[in-house]
Design a protein around this motif. Structure first.
Motif, short mmCIF file in Angstrom:
data_model
loop_
_atom_site.label_atom_id
_atom_site.label_comp_id
_atom_site.label_asym_id
_atom_site.label_seq_id
_atom_site.Cartn_x
_atom_site.Cartn_y
_atom_site.Cartn_z
N VAL A 158 3.58 3.22 -6.88
CA VAL A 158 3.21 2.47 -5.89
C VAL A 158 1.71 2.53 -5.66
O VAL A 158 1.03 3.74 -6.01
CB VAL A 158 3.67 3.00 -4.60
CG1 VAL A 158 3.25 2.48 -3.37
CG2 VAL A 158 5.40 2.79 -4.74
N LEU A 159 0.94 1.49 -5.37
CA LEU A 159 -0.34 1.65 -5.37
C LEU A 159 -0.89 1.58 -3.95
O LEU A 159 -0.21 0.80 -2.96
CB LEU A 159 -0.93 0.12 -6.07
CG LEU A 159 -0.60 -0.16 -7.25
CD1 LEU A 159 -0.94 -1.60 -7.68
CD2 LEU A 159 -1.47 0.90 -8.50
N TRP A 160 -2.01 2.25 -3.68
CA TRP A 160 -2.43 2.51 -2.15
C TRP A 160 -3.66 1.98 -2.11
O TRP A 160 -4.65 2.06 -3.39
CB TRP A 160 -2.40 3.86 -1.85
CG TRP A 160 -1.00 4.56 -1.84
CD1 TRP A 160 -0.12 4.65 -2.81
CD2 TRP A 160 -0.18 4.65 -0.57
NE1 TRP A 160 1.16 4.96 -2.48
CE2 TRP A 160 1.18 5.06 -0.90
CE3 TRP A 160 -0.53 4.58 0.67
CZ2 TRP A 160 2.09 5.58 -0.02
CZ3 TRP A 160 0.38 4.87 1.74
CH2 TRP A 160 1.67 5.35 1.19
N ASP A 161 -4.44 1.69 -0.84
CA ASP A 161 -5.60 1.20 -0.88
C ASP A 161 -6.75 2.30 -0.31
O ASP A 161 -7.77 2.28 0.03
CB ASP A 161 -5.74 0.04 0.20
CG ASP A 161 -5.26 0.63 1.37
OD1 ASP A 161 -4.82 1.75 1.86
OD2 ASP A 161 -5.47 -0.37 2.54
N ALA A 162 -6.39 3.50 -0.53
CA ALA A 162 -6.95 4.69 0.04
C ALA A 162 -6.46 5.91 -0.63
O ALA A 162 -5.43 6.16 -0.99
CB ALA A 162 -6.89 4.99 1.52
N PRO A 163 -7.38 6.83 -0.96
CA PRO A 163 -6.87 8.32 -1.68
C PRO A 163 -6.01 9.22 -0.66
O PRO A 163 -5.11 9.77 -1.09
CB PRO A 163 -8.27 8.96 -1.89
CG PRO A 163 -9.01 8.30 -1.01
CD PRO A 163 -8.86 7.24 -0.59
N GLY A 200 -3.86 8.80 3.56
CA GLY A 200 -3.64 7.71 4.45
C GLY A 200 -3.56 6.21 3.99
O GLY A 200 -2.88 6.07 2.71
N GLY A 201 -4.01 5.27 4.72
CA GLY A 201 -4.12 3.90 3.98
C GLY A 201 -2.87 3.11 4.19
O GLY A 201 -1.62 3.84 4.58
N ALA A 202 -2.72 2.22 3.13
CA ALA A 202 -1.18 1.67 3.00
C ALA A 202 -1.00 1.46 1.82
O ALA A 202 -1.57 1.29 0.82
CB ALA A 202 -1.40 0.28 3.80
N ALA A 203 0.25 1.39 1.59
CA ALA A 203 1.13 1.06 0.33
C ALA A 203 0.74 -0.46 -0.04
O ALA A 203 1.17 -1.05 0.91
CB ALA A 203 2.20 1.42 0.10
N ILE A 204 -0.09 -0.91 -0.82
CA ILE A 204 -0.18 -2.28 -0.98
C ILE A 204 0.19 -3.14 -2.03
O ILE A 204 0.22 -4.18 -2.27
CB ILE A 204 -1.73 -2.40 -0.93
CG1 ILE A 204 -2.58 -1.65 -2.02
CG2 ILE A 204 -2.51 -2.29 0.47
CD1 ILE A 204 -2.56 -2.13 -3.26
N GLY A 205 0.95 -2.29 -3.12
CA GLY A 205 1.21 -3.09 -4.20
C GLY A 205 2.12 -2.11 -5.12
O GLY A 205 2.39 -0.94 -4.93
#
Lengths: 119, 371
Positions: B303-308, B310-315
């Motif tokens: 799973v790819l996230w937009d932040a190290p 918190g943030g969101a799973a984006i792809g």
């Protein structure tokens, strides 16, 4: 040397036990490209996932073969994971452990028993 | 289960060569030989690798205006494909998703298709249902070999004079000891090379003759996967499927002008509305290359996230592993279009830890096709 059913070998060196994986395990894994080692001084229980090995094919874990404390890790594997394929029984040891009770080693397989286990 | 697995004409040769056989797309296929995945990968890049791809489907389409007819199922310019030429295509569904990807060759009085093994029964049914006026012939009495790498041309030319003159994506008929070979200059490794359809009865002798050429070694599915990943090529069922459109999959290069809005034969394929709109407006997600920092591979499903934190799973990663010719882990995956620019910093969740990964250009390694 002692052996586990998870294809690890254990060698007693003074008051610590050196742990690595067998030639059979290295061959089954294929070319190793990444190794993640445990932290020194980590206290581990038998069956804990302590290392990650990734080969060109897949990721697998090394489980702590017995209860104890990690005293040293082989940093050379991080820079040169291929060592696991080149010299699994020698230079490619993974970590050293201090055991509370060395007698637990008696429950592990001898070399002959491990060979029988492999069939 | 093992009983129901099919074997290619080269099965005994694989076993004799020491291959480790595994189930793949309903066949028992060689995943590696004693050389090992890394050695086989490097051998293909430096010399020549022989692959058994006989599990793939070989299909002939015959009938008046077969090329125009096939355009009803693919968003590709087939009618404009010259005789003796091949191009990449995909079957689309009504939602614009990809049913399979394939190669289409114009072989004069017929079209020759090579489709994925796992999809071939479904593809043949799709062709018959969609193109009832054409003759759809599944070829089951021929093997398919791929010879790839810088040594491929010399090795094949030694057995089959004339193939050296072919350019990338040329196809032609050749003769080997009186047997008809259907040769294309193409492959799935990013290397120069050939794919050769050979009668099943001659497949072993022909494969052995190639293996007897200097520098030719047998290569298994393991190295085939790492080679195609370095070349940025999609694997059906992983990097592309019915939920990904050709535009999201970054395969817009495969949709020629004639089939786009304003083109001579715009639209007219399943999912045209969605695909043509995305060609103009862009897709919401895009397939990108990914370069993990450090040495830990990011495998399929990461799973790819937009932040190290918190943030969101984006792809997520759709193909990933170690690139032997890159000397580092590489991956492909889908991310929102806004995060698809090369250099974008993302994080991949590897065993509960978010590790840095950078969006990167594809392919990871420049191709060496003979254009």
């Amino acid at each position: 040397m002692k052996y586990t059913e998870e294809h690890e070998w254990l060698r007693v060196e003074g008051d610590v036990v050196v742990v690595g994986i067998t030639e059979h395990a290295a061959e089954q894994l294929g070319d190793v490209v990444f190794v993640e080692l445990p932290e020194v001084e980590a206290v581990v229980a038998k069956g804990d996932e302590v290392c990650v090995i990734e080969s060109v094919k897949a990721a697998s874990d090394i489980l702590a073969p017995v209860d104890g404390e990690i005293t040293e890790v082989n940093e050379a594997l991080v820079d040169n994971p291929g060592l696991v394929n080149e010299d699994p029984l020698g230079d490619a040891w993974f970590f050293k452990m201090k055991l509370d009770d060395m007698s637990v080693l008696d429950d592990l397989m001898t070399e002959d028993e491990y060979k029988d286990f492999l069939g | 289960m093992t009983d129901s697995l099919r074997r290619t004409p080269l099965y005994d040769l694989h076993v004799q060569l020491g291959a480790k056989m595994v189930p793949f797309a309903g066949y028992e296929m060689p995943v590696q030989y004693p050389m090992g995945v890394m050695g086989e990968h490097n051998h293909t890049r430096s010399a020549a690798g022989l692959f058994d791809v006989s599990h793939m489907g070989q299909v002939i389409l015959r009938g008046p205006d077969a090329a125009l007819a096939l355009e009803r199922l693919v968003p590709v310019d087939v009618a404009g494909l010259g005789e003796g030429r091949q191009r990449y295509a995909m079957f689309t569904n009504d939602a614009g998703g990809i049913l399979d990807d394939l190669m289409v060759a114009n072989r004069g009085d017929h079209l020759f298709l090579v489709v994925n093994a796992a999809c071939k029964a479904q593809d043949v049914a799709h062709l018959r249902a969609g193109l009832p006026e054409l003759e759809v012939i599944e070829i089951t009495d021929r093997a398919l070999l791929a010879l790839q790498g810088p040594g491929a041309e010399a090795a094949l030319q030694a057995l089959v004079p004339g193939v050296a003159a072919m350019r990338f994506m040329d196809v032609g008929n050749f003769d080997w000891q009186g047997h008809a070979l259907w040769v294309s200059r193409s492959g799935y490794t990013g290397e120069d090379g050939y794919e050769i359809s050979v009668p099943a009865a001659q497949a072993v002798d022909f494969a052995q003759a190639l293996l007897d050429q200097p520098g030719v070694a047998p290569i298994g599915l393991g190295a085939r996967d790492s080679l195609r990943l370095e070349a940025g090529l999609c694997l059906y069922g992983h990097d592309i499927d019915t939920t990904t459109t050709p535009v999201a999959a970054n395969l817009t290069w495969a949709i020629q002008k004639a089939r786009r809005s304003g083109g001579a034969r715009a639209g007219g394929f399943p999912g045209a509305e969605t695909i043509l709109r995305e060609l103009t407006e862009g897709a919401t997600t895009l397939r990108v290359g990914l370069r993990p920092e450090g040495r830990a591979p990011m495998r399929e499903g990461t799973v790819l996230w937009d932040a190290p934190e918190g943030g969101a799973a984006i792809g997520k990663v759709t193909s990933g592993g170690f690139g032997p010719s890159i000397g580092a882990p590489i991956a492909m995956g889908y991310v929102p279009a806004a995060l698809a620019t090369s250099g974008t910093a993302l994080w991949g969740d590897v065993r509960g830890k978010r590790l840095p990964v950078t969006v990167s250009d594809l392919p990871f390694r420049p191709s060496t096709y003979k254009r």
